[in-house]
Design a protein around this motif. Structure first.
Motif, PDB file in Angstrom:
ATOM      1  N   PHE A 230       0.923  -1.356   0.021  1.00  0.00           N
ATOM      2  CA  PHE A 230       0.050  -0.155  -0.057  1.00  0.00           C
ATOM      3  C   PHE A 230       0.867   1.214  -0.113  1.00  0.00           C
ATOM      4  O   PHE A 230       2.212   1.163   0.506  1.00  0.00           O
ATOM      5  N   ALA A 231       0.349   2.527  -0.574  1.00  0.00           N
ATOM      6  CA  ALA A 231       1.051   3.507  -0.471  1.00  0.00           C
ATOM      7  C   ALA A 231       0.958   4.278   0.838  1.00  0.00           C
ATOM      8  O   ALA A 231       0.008   4.108   1.611  1.00  0.00           O
ATOM      9  N   ASN A 232       2.103   5.055   0.891  1.00  0.00           N
ATOM     10  CA  ASN A 232       2.062   5.919   2.237  1.00  0.00           C
ATOM     11  C   ASN A 232       0.656   6.774   2.369  1.00  0.00           C
ATOM     12  O   ASN A 232       0.192   7.172   1.201  1.00  0.00           O
ATOM     13  N   LYS A 233       0.313   7.169   3.526  1.00  0.00           N
ATOM     14  CA  LYS A 233      -0.659   8.181   3.605  1.00  0.00           C
ATOM     15  C   LYS A 233      -0.174   9.411   3.910  1.00  0.00           C
ATOM     16  O   LYS A 233       0.803   9.387   4.568  1.00  0.00           O
ATOM     17  N   ASP A 234      -0.956  10.588   3.705  1.00  0.00           N
ATOM     18  CA  ASP A 234      -0.594  11.752   4.296  1.00  0.00           C
ATOM     19  C   ASP A 234      -1.712  12.365   4.777  1.00  0.00           C
ATOM     20  O   ASP A 234      -2.863  11.985   4.722  1.00  0.00           O
ATOM     21  N   LEU A 235      -1.458  13.388   5.785  1.00  0.00           N
ATOM     22  CA  LEU A 235      -2.566  14.153   6.613  1.00  0.00           C
ATOM     23  C   LEU A 235      -2.386  15.226   6.827  1.00  0.00           C
ATOM     24  O   LEU A 235      -1.216  15.566   7.036  1.00  0.00           O
ATOM     25  N   THR A 236      -3.367  16.357   6.583  1.00  0.00           N
ATOM     26  CA  THR A 236      -3.046  17.736   6.875  1.00  0.00           C
ATOM     27  C   THR A 236      -4.191  18.047   8.277  1.00  0.00           C
ATOM     28  O   THR A 236      -5.349  17.634   7.766  1.00  0.00           O
ATOM     29  N   ASN A 237      -3.798  18.819   9.023  1.00  0.00           N
ATOM     30  CA  ASN A 237      -4.791  18.934  10.118  1.00  0.00           C
ATOM     31  C   ASN A 237      -4.628  20.463  10.617  1.00  0.00           C
ATOM     32  O   ASN A 237      -3.675  20.859  10.460  1.00  0.00           O
ATOM     33  N   ARG A 238      -5.783  20.870  11.274  1.00  0.00           N
ATOM     34  CA  ARG A 238      -5.849  22.088  11.765  1.00  0.00           C
ATOM     35  C   ARG A 238      -5.932  21.759  13.390  1.00  0.00           C
ATOM     36  O   ARG A 238      -6.724  20.779  13.744  1.00  0.00           O
ATOM     37  N   ASN A 239      -5.162  22.153  14.209  1.00  0.00           N
ATOM     38  CA  ASN A 239      -4.982  21.456  15.651  1.00  0.00           C
ATOM     39  C   ASN A 239      -5.372  22.965  16.641  1.00  0.00           C
ATOM     40  O   ASN A 239      -4.754  23.818  16.372  1.00  0.00           O
ATOM     41  N   ARG A 240      -6.150  22.398  17.755  1.00  0.00           N
ATOM     42  CA  ARG A 240      -6.651  23.584  18.562  1.00  0.00           C
ATOM     43  C   ARG A 240      -6.569  23.219  19.846  1.00  0.00           C
ATOM     44  O   ARG A 240      -7.044  22.009  20.054  1.00  0.00           O
ATOM     45  N   LEU A 241      -5.772  23.846  20.666  1.00  0.00           N
ATOM     46  CA  LEU A 241      -5.600  23.866  21.926  1.00  0.00           C
ATOM     47  C   LEU A 241      -6.777  24.503  22.867  1.00  0.00           C
ATOM     48  O   LEU A 241      -6.984  25.690  22.472  1.00  0.00           O
ATOM     49  N   VAL A 242      -7.530  23.776  23.493  1.00  0.00           N
ATOM     50  CA  VAL A 242      -8.559  24.094  24.441  1.00  0.00           C
ATOM     51  C   VAL A 242      -8.491  23.873  25.815  1.00  0.00           C
ATOM     52  O   VAL A 242      -8.209  22.714  26.275  1.00  0.00           O
ATOM     53  N   ARG A 243      -8.640  24.974  26.688  1.00  0.00           N
ATOM     54  CA  ARG A 243      -8.610  24.815  27.909  1.00  0.00           C
ATOM     55  C   ARG A 243      -9.884  24.312  28.372  1.00  0.00           C
ATOM     56  O   ARG A 243     -11.007  25.024  28.278  1.00  0.00           O
ATOM     57  N   LEU A 244     -10.078  23.223  29.262  1.00  0.00           N
ATOM     58  CA  LEU A 244     -11.001  22.796  29.682  1.00  0.00           C
ATOM     59  C   LEU A 244     -11.505  23.047  31.358  1.00  0.00           C
ATOM     60  O   LEU A 244     -12.347  22.966  31.737  1.00  0.00           O
ATOM     61  N   GLY A 245     -10.254  23.402  32.034  1.00  0.00           N
ATOM     62  CA  GLY A 245     -10.308  23.712  33.250  1.00  0.00           C
ATOM     63  C   GLY A 245      -8.788  23.725  33.876  1.00  0.00           C
ATOM     64  O   GLY A 245      -8.033  23.901  33.150  1.00  0.00           O
ATOM     65  N   THR A 246      -8.759  23.906  35.106  1.00  0.00           N
ATOM     66  CA  THR A 246      -7.456  24.315  35.744  1.00  0.00           C
ATOM     67  C   THR A 246      -6.795  22.900  35.427  1.00  0.00           C
ATOM     68  O   THR A 246      -7.082  21.619  35.629  1.00  0.00           O
ATOM     69  N   SER A 247      -5.611  22.986  34.794  1.00  0.00           N
ATOM     70  CA  SER A 247      -4.775  21.850  34.499  1.00  0.00           C
ATOM     71  C   SER A 247      -5.330  20.714  33.541  1.00  0.00           C
ATOM     72  O   SER A 247      -5.351  19.388  34.092  1.00  0.00           O
ATOM     73  N   HIS A 248      -6.384  21.074  32.894  1.00  0.00           N
ATOM     74  CA  HIS A 248      -7.181  20.304  32.003  1.00  0.00           C
ATOM     75  C   HIS A 248      -7.319  20.884  30.666  1.00  0.00           C
ATOM     76  O   HIS A 248      -7.827  21.766  30.502  1.00  0.00           O
ATOM     77  N   TYR A 249      -6.608  20.187  29.790  1.00  0.00           N
ATOM     78  CA  TYR A 249      -6.749  20.867  28.301  1.00  0.00           C
ATOM     79  C   TYR A 249      -7.045  19.631  26.968  1.00  0.00           C
ATOM     80  O   TYR A 249      -6.382  18.341  27.444  1.00  0.00           O
ATOM     81  N   GLN A 250      -7.200  19.922  26.171  1.00  0.00           N
ATOM     82  CA  GLN A 250      -7.229  19.307  25.026  1.00  0.00           C
ATOM     83  C   GLN A 250      -6.792  19.788  23.784  1.00  0.00           C
ATOM     84  O   GLN A 250      -6.721  21.057  23.566  1.00  0.00           O
ATOM     85  N   ILE A 251      -6.111  18.966  22.928  1.00  0.00           N
ATOM     86  CA  ILE A 251      -5.730  19.355  21.603  1.00  0.00           C
ATOM     87  C   ILE A 251      -6.590  18.646  20.627  1.00  0.00           C
ATOM     88  O   ILE A 251      -6.592  17.494  20.363  1.00  0.00           O
ATOM     89  N   VAL A 252      -7.480  19.370  19.971  1.00  0.00           N
ATOM     90  CA  VAL A 252      -8.387  18.848  18.904  1.00  0.00           C
ATOM     91  C   VAL A 252      -7.758  19.066  17.429  1.00  0.00           C
ATOM     92  O   VAL A 252      -7.314  20.253  17.026  1.00  0.00           O
ATOM     93  N   CYS A 253      -7.670  17.733  16.809  1.00  0.00           N
ATOM     94  CA  CYS A 253      -7.011  17.755  15.463  1.00  0.00           C
ATOM     95  C   CYS A 253      -8.130  17.161  14.386  1.00  0.00           C
ATOM     96  O   CYS A 253      -8.324  15.960  14.580  1.00  0.00           O
ATOM     97  N   VAL A 254      -8.346  18.121  13.608  1.00  0.00           N
ATOM     98  CA  VAL A 254      -9.298  17.883  12.464  1.00  0.00           C
ATOM     99  C   VAL A 254      -8.626  17.979  11.385  1.00  0.00           C
ATOM    100  O   VAL A 254      -7.963  18.870  10.702  1.00  0.00           O
ATOM    101  N   SER A 255      -8.976  16.777  10.554  1.00  0.00           N
ATOM    102  CA  SER A 255      -8.207  16.698   9.078  1.00  0.00           C
ATOM    103  C   SER A 255      -8.786  17.892   8.270  1.00  0.00           C
ATOM    104  O   SER A 255     -10.017  18.048   8.489  1.00  0.00           O
ATOM    105  N   GLU A 256      -7.880  18.696   7.497  1.00  0.00           N
ATOM    106  CA  GLU A 256      -8.482  19.319   6.379  1.00  0.00           C
ATOM    107  C   GLU A 256      -7.696  19.107   5.176  1.00  0.00           C
ATOM    108  O   GLU A 256      -6.525  19.708   4.927  1.00  0.00           O
ATOM    109  N   PRO A 257      -8.088  18.151   4.368  1.00  0.00           N
ATOM    110  CA  PRO A 257      -7.258  17.720   3.266  1.00  0.00           C
ATOM    111  C   PRO A 257      -6.832  18.741   2.024  1.00  0.00           C
ATOM    112  O   PRO A 257      -5.824  18.388   1.411  1.00  0.00           O
ATOM    113  N   ASP A 258      -7.518  19.986   2.175  1.00  0.00           N
ATOM    114  CA  ASP A 258      -7.157  20.888   1.042  1.00  0.00           C
ATOM    115  C   ASP A 258      -6.225  21.963   1.727  1.00  0.00           C
ATOM    116  O   ASP A 258      -6.160  22.986   1.066  1.00  0.00           O
TER     117      ASP A 258
END
Length: 142
Positions: free
Chosen positions: A48-76
């Protein structure tokens, strides 16, 4: 701690050292302090051919010492590269929470659209092994 984990994920130069199957990883651009776009090439077993991925990543604070990094593919975000199969749909979430003064809870979730170029049974096996290796490698970074 939480910020050590966040900084590790944001450091595009270190990503190939700890994220399993990443052949190439680069930052496309930053959009302020909490949003950045990335490119990744992922090794896939022959024939199989290698895959590639383009993402927009967002750091979100959910609380004190509690975070998410949300990574959404944006193929274009950038043009497709010859010989690579672009991932069209994916959502990954890294969640970090300080469990104790010396322990950080890390939760990773991934949802991806159907990829017709790799059989489902092989894809399932690859994802499980890749995540296990990635978490083991992540632990070694600290």
């Amino acid at each position: 701690n939480v910020w050590s984990c966040i900084n590790l994920i944001r450091d595009h130069r270190k990503t190939p050292q700890w994220v399993d199957r990443v052949v190439l990883f680069d930052r496309i651009r930053a959009e302020g302090d909490s949003v950045w776009c990335t490119y990744a090439e992922l090794a896939v077993p022959w024939p199989f051919a290698n895959k590639d991925l383009t993402n927009r990543n967002r750091l979100v604070r959910l609380g004190t010492s509690h975070y998410q990094i949300v990574c959404v593919s944006e193929p274009d975000l950038i043009p497709e590269k010859e010989g690579k199969v672009r991932v069209q749909h994916s959502l990954a979430i890294w969640e970090f929470k300080q469990a104790t003064p010396n322990k950080t809870q890390v939760v990773y979730t991934l949802q991806a659209g159907p990829e017709k170029f790799i059989p489902g049974w092989l894809l399932q096996k690859l994802v499980i092994q890749t995540m296990f290796n990635t978490f083991e490698n992540m632990r070694k970074q600290f």
